[in-house]
Design a protein around this motif. Sequence first.
Motif, PDB file in Angstrom:
ATOM      1  N   UNK A  76      20.333  27.396   6.262  1.00 49.40           N
ATOM      2  CA  UNK A  76      19.393  27.213   7.380  1.00 49.40           C
ATOM      3  C   UNK A  76      20.116  27.032   8.701  1.00 49.40           C
ATOM      4  N   UNK A  77      21.361  26.591   8.673  1.00 45.55           N
ATOM      5  CA  UNK A  77      22.166  26.447   9.888  1.00 45.55           C
ATOM      6  C   UNK A  77      23.607  26.190   9.497  1.00 45.55           C
ATOM      7  N   UNK A  78      24.498  26.534  10.395  1.00 41.86           N
ATOM      8  CA  UNK A  78      25.923  26.244  10.237  1.00 41.86           C
ATOM      9  C   UNK A  78      26.361  25.330  11.371  1.00 41.86           C
ATOM     10  N   UNK A  79      27.016  24.241  10.997  1.00 37.60           N
ATOM     11  CA  UNK A  79      27.628  23.343  11.974  1.00 37.60           C
ATOM     12  C   UNK A  79      29.130  23.570  11.960  1.00 37.60           C
ATOM     13  N   UNK A  80      29.714  23.656  13.163  1.00 40.26           N
ATOM     14  CA  UNK A  80      31.158  23.847  13.263  1.00 40.26           C
ATOM     15  C   UNK A  80      31.654  23.212  14.548  1.00 40.26           C
ATOM     16  N   UNK A  81      32.971  23.070  14.678  1.00 39.68           N
ATOM     17  CA  UNK A  81      33.540  22.492  15.894  1.00 39.68           C
ATOM     18  C   UNK A  81      33.277  23.413  17.083  1.00 39.68           C
ATOM     19  N   UNK A  82      33.078  22.837  18.266  1.00 36.07           N
ATOM     20  CA  UNK A  82      32.832  23.666  19.456  1.00 36.07           C
ATOM     21  C   UNK A  82      34.002  24.600  19.751  1.00 36.07           C
ATOM     22  N   UNK A  83      33.745  25.705  20.438  1.00 34.89           N
ATOM     23  CA  UNK A  83      34.839  26.598  20.837  1.00 34.89           C
ATOM     24  C   UNK A  83      35.907  25.843  21.617  1.00 34.89           C
ATOM     25  N   UNK A  84      37.171  26.200  21.355  1.00 33.64           N
ATOM     26  CA  UNK A  84      38.304  25.536  21.987  1.00 33.64           C
ATOM     27  C   UNK A  84      39.076  26.536  22.852  1.00 33.64           C
ATOM     28  N   UNK A  85      39.788  26.044  23.870  1.00 31.29           N
ATOM     29  CA  UNK A  85      40.623  26.946  24.672  1.00 31.29           C
ATOM     30  C   UNK A  85      41.658  27.636  23.795  1.00 31.29           C
ATOM     31  N   UNK A 102      19.385  13.375  19.998  1.00 34.42           N
ATOM     32  CA  UNK A 102      18.798  14.713  19.904  1.00 34.42           C
ATOM     33  C   UNK A 102      19.506  15.546  18.833  1.00 34.42           C
ATOM     34  N   UNK A 103      20.835  15.397  18.714  1.00 28.59           N
ATOM     35  CA  UNK A 103      21.577  16.131  17.686  1.00 28.59           C
ATOM     36  C   UNK A 103      21.187  15.654  16.288  1.00 28.59           C
ATOM     37  N   UNK A 104      20.988  14.361  16.120  1.00 33.85           N
ATOM     38  CA  UNK A 104      20.578  13.825  14.819  1.00 33.85           C
ATOM     39  C   UNK A 104      19.166  14.286  14.470  1.00 33.85           C
ATOM     40  N   UNK A 105      18.311  14.354  15.485  1.00 34.64           N
ATOM     41  CA  UNK A 105      16.938  14.814  15.256  1.00 34.64           C
ATOM     42  C   UNK A 105      16.922  16.288  14.861  1.00 34.64           C
ATOM     43  N   UNK A 106      17.727  17.099  15.529  1.00 33.90           N
ATOM     44  CA  UNK A 106      17.824  18.525  15.189  1.00 33.90           C
ATOM     45  C   UNK A 106      18.246  18.705  13.742  1.00 33.90           C
ATOM     46  N   UNK A 107      19.211  17.915  13.312  1.00 33.10           N
ATOM     47  CA  UNK A 107      19.703  17.977  11.931  1.00 33.10           C
ATOM     48  C   UNK A 107      18.573  17.684  10.951  1.00 33.10           C
ATOM     49  N   UNK A 108      17.831  16.613  11.192  1.00 30.19           N
ATOM     50  CA  UNK A 108      16.731  16.242  10.279  1.00 30.19           C
ATOM     51  C   UNK A 108      15.644  17.312  10.250  1.00 30.19           C
ATOM     52  N   UNK A 155      15.837  20.399  10.421  1.00 24.54           N
ATOM     53  CA  UNK A 155      16.169  21.597   9.649  1.00 24.54           C
ATOM     54  C   UNK A 155      15.565  21.540   8.250  1.00 24.54           C
ATOM     55  N   UNK A 156      15.157  20.353   7.824  1.00 20.05           N
ATOM     56  CA  UNK A 156      14.457  20.164   6.550  1.00 20.05           C
ATOM     57  C   UNK A 156      15.243  20.797   5.388  1.00 20.05           C
ATOM     58  N   UNK A 157      16.545  20.465   5.326  1.00 22.24           N
ATOM     59  CA  UNK A 157      17.408  21.045   4.295  1.00 22.24           C
ATOM     60  C   UNK A 157      17.365  20.215   3.014  1.00 22.24           C
ATOM     61  N   UNK A 158      17.659  20.880   1.907  1.00 22.26           N
ATOM     62  CA  UNK A 158      17.792  20.171   0.629  1.00 22.26           C
ATOM     63  C   UNK A 158      19.131  19.450   0.543  1.00 22.26           C
ATOM     64  N   UNK A 159      20.170  20.070   1.086  1.00 17.47           N
ATOM     65  CA  UNK A 159      21.524  19.548   0.902  1.00 17.47           C
ATOM     66  C   UNK A 159      22.418  20.051   2.030  1.00 17.47           C
ATOM     67  N   UNK A 160      23.456  19.290   2.332  1.00 11.36           N
ATOM     68  CA  UNK A 160      24.504  19.750   3.245  1.00 11.36           C
ATOM     69  C   UNK A 160      25.783  19.969   2.451  1.00 11.36           C
ATOM     70  N   UNK A 161      26.469  21.054   2.739  1.00  8.94           N
ATOM     71  CA  UNK A 161      27.765  21.364   2.133  1.00  8.94           C
ATOM     72  C   UNK A 161      28.822  21.255   3.228  1.00  8.94           C
ATOM     73  N   UNK A 162      29.839  20.439   2.991  1.00 12.46           N
ATOM     74  CA  UNK A 162      30.856  20.164   3.998  1.00 12.46           C
ATOM     75  C   UNK A 162      32.224  20.593   3.455  1.00 12.46           C
ATOM     76  N   UNK A 163      32.898  21.473   4.186  1.00 14.92           N
ATOM     77  CA  UNK A 163      34.246  21.917   3.817  1.00 14.92           C
ATOM     78  C   UNK A 163      35.098  21.953   5.082  1.00 14.92           C
ATOM     79  N   UNK A 215      22.583  10.957   4.901  1.00 10.79           N
ATOM     80  CA  UNK A 215      21.302  10.785   4.196  1.00 10.79           C
ATOM     81  C   UNK A 215      20.190  11.634   4.801  1.00 10.79           C
ATOM     82  N   UNK A 216      20.580  12.590   5.657  1.00 14.45           N
ATOM     83  CA  UNK A 216      19.575  13.346   6.397  1.00 14.45           C
ATOM     84  C   UNK A 216      19.025  14.568   5.694  1.00 14.45           C
TER      85      UNK A 216
END
Length: 311
Positions: free
Chosen positions: A29-38, A72-78, A80-88, A100-101
């Motif tokens: 439903x969405x991908x979270x990643x670090x912001x673009x860097x120089x 606002x970022x925490x609200x956006x995450x919630x 998304x109504x996801x079943x699970x988050x996968x973090x690598x 717990x979101x």
Amino acid sequence: MPLRIIFMGTPEFSVPTLAVLAQAGHKIVAVYTQPPRPGGRRGLDLQKSPVHQAAGLLGIEVLTPVNFKDAADRQTYRELDADVAVVVAYGLLLPEEILSGTRLGCYNGHASLLPRWRGAAPIQRAIMAGDHETGMMVMKMDKGLDTGDVALTKVVAIGNEMTAGELHDKLMLAGAGLMKEAMDKLDGGDLPLTPQAEHGVIYAAKISKAETRIDFRKPAIEVHNHIRGLSPFPGAWFELEIGGKPERIKVLSSVVETAGGPTGTALFDDLTIACGEGSVRLTRLQKAGGKVLSAEDFRRGTPIPAGTRLS
């Protein structure tokens, strides 16, 4: 039913897991990643992370919060109504509200056999310590640092000459398959969870610049493990005086030898360097700003004859 997954990752190591989960039919439903860097040659261009680029090719929405302190970022995450988050290898500490979101929590792909090598640099630390095996683990995240219950494990052998780069690639692919298996089991309601052992905890601290210099006073096997554990990045190095000026030389691979002599001294013309015990023969080297060269090619341009002292 396929899972609704939030994927969180940043470097190349994370990309195969994202691709496998998308191909498996789960809904990312969405991908979270670090912001673009120089980046770029002058450091002026903003560079998207490998995960950001991969998500763009897959047509998945990408979010790049600096952290999750903003409500606002925490609200956006919630929402998304996801079943699970996968973090690598995401690169951010997640607050409890994020952990717990989702309906089923967060699952992390970690590159060690927990509880050994919790923390930032498990691949490098395992090799530097002379470990003969490591692995990938899928762990349900909690508020501690890599302390959550373990779901699945894949053991990977570490060869005596294997570099951190080579081990990185093996674990990267093993982790992708393991996370797919974990999410399929979670979807079916039969993913096991086992608490980590309370003994054998070791932390894999981030590699500091201060520890990258080669110390030839140590036994040859430790020097060898140090070299391959930091290869190709950030690279172990020594200084050599060239044209009256000290120049830093990276070493990307080596071989343990038995010959001995004055510590830090070239014993032969083939880049065999005496250590505290035994010696190491340097087999791939790189000058600052130059190409990685075999020992033979390096010696053609920069001979280091027997008796030369390295520092």
